[in-house]
Design a protein around this motif. Structure first.
Motif, PDB file in Angstrom:
ATOM      1  N   LEU A  30      78.518 -24.634  49.364  1.00  0.00           N
ATOM      2  CA  LEU A  30      79.712 -23.834  49.661  1.00  0.00           C
ATOM      3  C   LEU A  30      79.341 -22.375  49.894  1.00  0.00           C
ATOM      4  N   LEU A  31      78.458 -21.849  49.027  1.00  0.00           N
ATOM      5  CA  LEU A  31      78.026 -20.456  49.185  1.00  0.00           C
ATOM      6  C   LEU A  31      77.308 -20.240  50.516  1.00  0.00           C
ATOM      7  N   SER A  32      76.576 -21.262  50.943  1.00  0.00           N
ATOM      8  CA  SER A  32      75.826 -21.106  52.194  1.00  0.00           C
ATOM      9  C   SER A  32      76.770 -20.982  53.379  1.00  0.00           C
ATOM     10  N   MET A  33      77.998 -21.502  53.228  1.00  0.00           N
ATOM     11  CA  MET A  33      78.949 -21.422  54.332  1.00  0.00           C
ATOM     12  C   MET A  33      79.625 -20.058  54.393  1.00  0.00           C
ATOM     13  N   VAL A  34      79.527 -19.291  53.304  1.00  0.00           N
ATOM     14  CA  VAL A  34      80.142 -17.960  53.270  1.00  0.00           C
ATOM     15  C   VAL A  34      79.426 -17.020  54.233  1.00  0.00           C
ATOM     16  N   SER A  35      78.116 -17.182  54.336  1.00  0.00           N
ATOM     17  CA  SER A  35      77.378 -16.292  55.221  1.00  0.00           C
ATOM     18  C   SER A  35      76.358 -17.097  56.023  1.00  0.00           C
ATOM     19  N   GLU A  36      76.208 -16.712  57.260  1.00  0.00           N
ATOM     20  CA  GLU A  36      75.263 -17.356  58.171  1.00  0.00           C
ATOM     21  C   GLU A  36      73.833 -17.081  57.716  1.00  0.00           C
ATOM     22  N   ALA A  37      72.945 -18.040  57.898  1.00  0.00           N
ATOM     23  CA  ALA A  37      71.549 -17.841  57.505  1.00  0.00           C
ATOM     24  C   ALA A  37      70.941 -16.658  58.253  1.00  0.00           C
ATOM     25  N   LYS A  38      70.293 -15.788  57.493  1.00  0.00           N
ATOM     26  CA  LYS A  38      69.648 -14.606  58.089  1.00  0.00           C
ATOM     27  C   LYS A  38      68.233 -14.512  57.563  1.00  0.00           C
ATOM     28  N   SER A  39      67.312 -14.106  58.420  1.00  0.00           N
ATOM     29  CA  SER A  39      65.921 -13.981  57.993  1.00  0.00           C
ATOM     30  C   SER A  39      65.765 -12.756  57.090  1.00  0.00           C
ATOM     31  N   LEU A  40      64.691 -12.771  56.325  1.00  0.00           N
ATOM     32  CA  LEU A  40      64.361 -11.645  55.454  1.00  0.00           C
ATOM     33  C   LEU A  40      63.555 -10.632  56.272  1.00  0.00           C
ATOM     34  N   PRO A  41      64.017  -9.389  56.366  1.00  0.00           N
ATOM     35  CA  PRO A  41      63.221  -8.407  57.122  1.00  0.00           C
ATOM     36  C   PRO A  41      61.833  -8.230  56.506  1.00  0.00           C
ATOM     37  N   VAL A  42      60.826  -8.269  57.345  1.00  0.00           N
ATOM     38  CA  VAL A  42      59.437  -8.028  56.918  1.00  0.00           C
ATOM     39  C   VAL A  42      58.888  -6.868  57.748  1.00  0.00           C
ATOM     40  N   PHE A  43      57.872  -6.220  57.219  1.00  0.00           N
ATOM     41  CA  PHE A  43      57.362  -5.011  57.856  1.00  0.00           C
ATOM     42  C   PHE A  43      55.843  -5.061  57.958  1.00  0.00           C
ATOM     43  N   PRO A  44      55.298  -4.523  59.052  1.00  0.00           N
ATOM     44  CA  PRO A  44      53.840  -4.438  59.168  1.00  0.00           C
ATOM     45  C   PRO A  44      53.271  -3.616  58.016  1.00  0.00           C
ATOM     46  N   ILE A  45      52.104  -4.018  57.531  1.00  0.00           N
ATOM     47  CA  ILE A  45      51.461  -3.336  56.411  1.00  0.00           C
ATOM     48  C   ILE A  45      49.960  -3.270  56.692  1.00  0.00           C
ATOM     49  N   ARG A  46      49.320  -2.189  56.289  1.00  0.00           N
ATOM     50  CA  ARG A  46      47.875  -2.064  56.477  1.00  0.00           C
ATOM     51  C   ARG A  46      47.299  -1.181  55.381  1.00  0.00           C
ATOM     52  N   VAL A  47      45.998  -1.301  55.176  1.00  0.00           N
ATOM     53  CA  VAL A  47      45.289  -0.434  54.238  1.00  0.00           C
ATOM     54  C   VAL A  47      44.359   0.440  55.058  1.00  0.00           C
ATOM     55  N   GLU A  48      44.477   1.743  54.845  1.00  0.00           N
ATOM     56  CA  GLU A  48      43.649   2.687  55.605  1.00  0.00           C
ATOM     57  C   GLU A  48      43.530   3.974  54.809  1.00  0.00           C
ATOM     58  N   GLU A  49      42.371   4.577  54.859  1.00  0.00           N
ATOM     59  CA  GLU A  49      42.131   5.861  54.184  1.00  0.00           C
ATOM     60  C   GLU A  49      42.480   5.789  52.705  1.00  0.00           C
ATOM     61  N   GLY A  50      42.203   4.653  52.083  1.00  0.00           N
ATOM     62  CA  GLY A  50      42.429   4.520  50.646  1.00  0.00           C
ATOM     63  C   GLY A  50      43.874   4.348  50.233  1.00  0.00           C
ATOM     64  N   SER A  51      44.749   4.061  51.205  1.00  0.00           N
ATOM     65  CA  SER A  51      46.175   3.921  50.892  1.00  0.00           C
ATOM     66  C   SER A  51      46.777   2.708  51.589  1.00  0.00           C
ATOM     67  N   ILE A  52      47.913   2.255  51.050  1.00  0.00           N
ATOM     68  CA  ILE A  52      48.706   1.210  51.699  1.00  0.00           C
ATOM     69  C   ILE A  52      49.763   1.911  52.557  1.00  0.00           C
ATOM     70  N   TRP A  53      49.877   1.446  53.801  1.00  0.00           N
ATOM     71  CA  TRP A  53      50.843   2.013  54.742  1.00  0.00           C
ATOM     72  C   TRP A  53      51.773   0.894  55.209  1.00  0.00           C
ATOM     73  N   ILE A  54      53.032   1.236  55.405  1.00  0.00           N
ATOM     74  CA  ILE A  54      53.959   0.276  56.019  1.00  0.00           C
ATOM     75  C   ILE A  54      54.657   0.931  57.202  1.00  0.00           C
ATOM     76  N   ASP A  55      55.049   0.095  58.135  1.00  0.00           N
ATOM     77  CA  ASP A  55      55.657   0.575  59.379  1.00  0.00           C
ATOM     78  C   ASP A  55      57.128   0.191  59.392  1.00  0.00           C
ATOM     79  N   LEU A  56      57.985   1.192  59.338  1.00  0.00           N
ATOM     80  CA  LEU A  56      59.433   0.946  59.385  1.00  0.00           C
ATOM     81  C   LEU A  56      60.004   1.512  60.661  1.00  0.00           C
TER      82      LEU A  56
END
Ligand code: FES
Length: 116
Positions: free
Chosen positions: A90-116
């Motif tokens: 029943l709950l699934s009918m309340v809202s349409e299936a939507k994907s989970l936003p994911v973001f590019p990620i990389r390690v560079e210069e000793g840090s974790i970076w993400i792209d938004l």
């Protein structure tokens, strides 16, 4: 889209996770089997926090509330609100299936970076 430095490269050991704020978004960083992922910290089903979600054998992050599951790398929906039995449907009918936003990620210069 722009790259933002969010954490030191060694801040997340395998199995680690942390929510970071970038602009007005909270992003969940995960180290799963020594690979880094960045996903929205809010489940797209009912906008509840996904920080404590488990990751299953298929590499899907499974929301602890109604067990919607999303591919950790792509955010693709693998299951939409299957829990609890009957009520979940029943709950699934309340809202349409939507994907989970994911973001590019990389390690560079000793840090974790993400792209938004
Ligand atoms: S809030 Fe995540 S599955 Fe319902």
């Amino acid at each position: 889209m722009s790259w933002t430095k969010v954490l030191a490269a060694d801040a997340l050991s395998s199995g680690g996770r942390q929510v970071v704020k970038v602009g007005d978004r909270n992003i969940l960083l995960l180290n799963h089997e020594n690979k880094l992922y960045a996903v929205d910290s809010i489940c797209p089903h009912l906008k509840l926090p996904i920080k404590k979600a488990k990751i299953n054998e298929e590499g899907a992050i499974v929301c602890s509330f109604h067990r919607s599951a999303f591919d950790i790398g792509t955010g693709e929906v693998k299951a939409w609100c299957p829990w609890p039995p009957g009520v979940g449907k029943l709950l699934s009918m309340v809202s349409e299936a939507k994907s989970l936003p994911v973001f590019p990620i990389r390690v560079e210069e000793g840090s974790i970076w993400i792209d938004l």
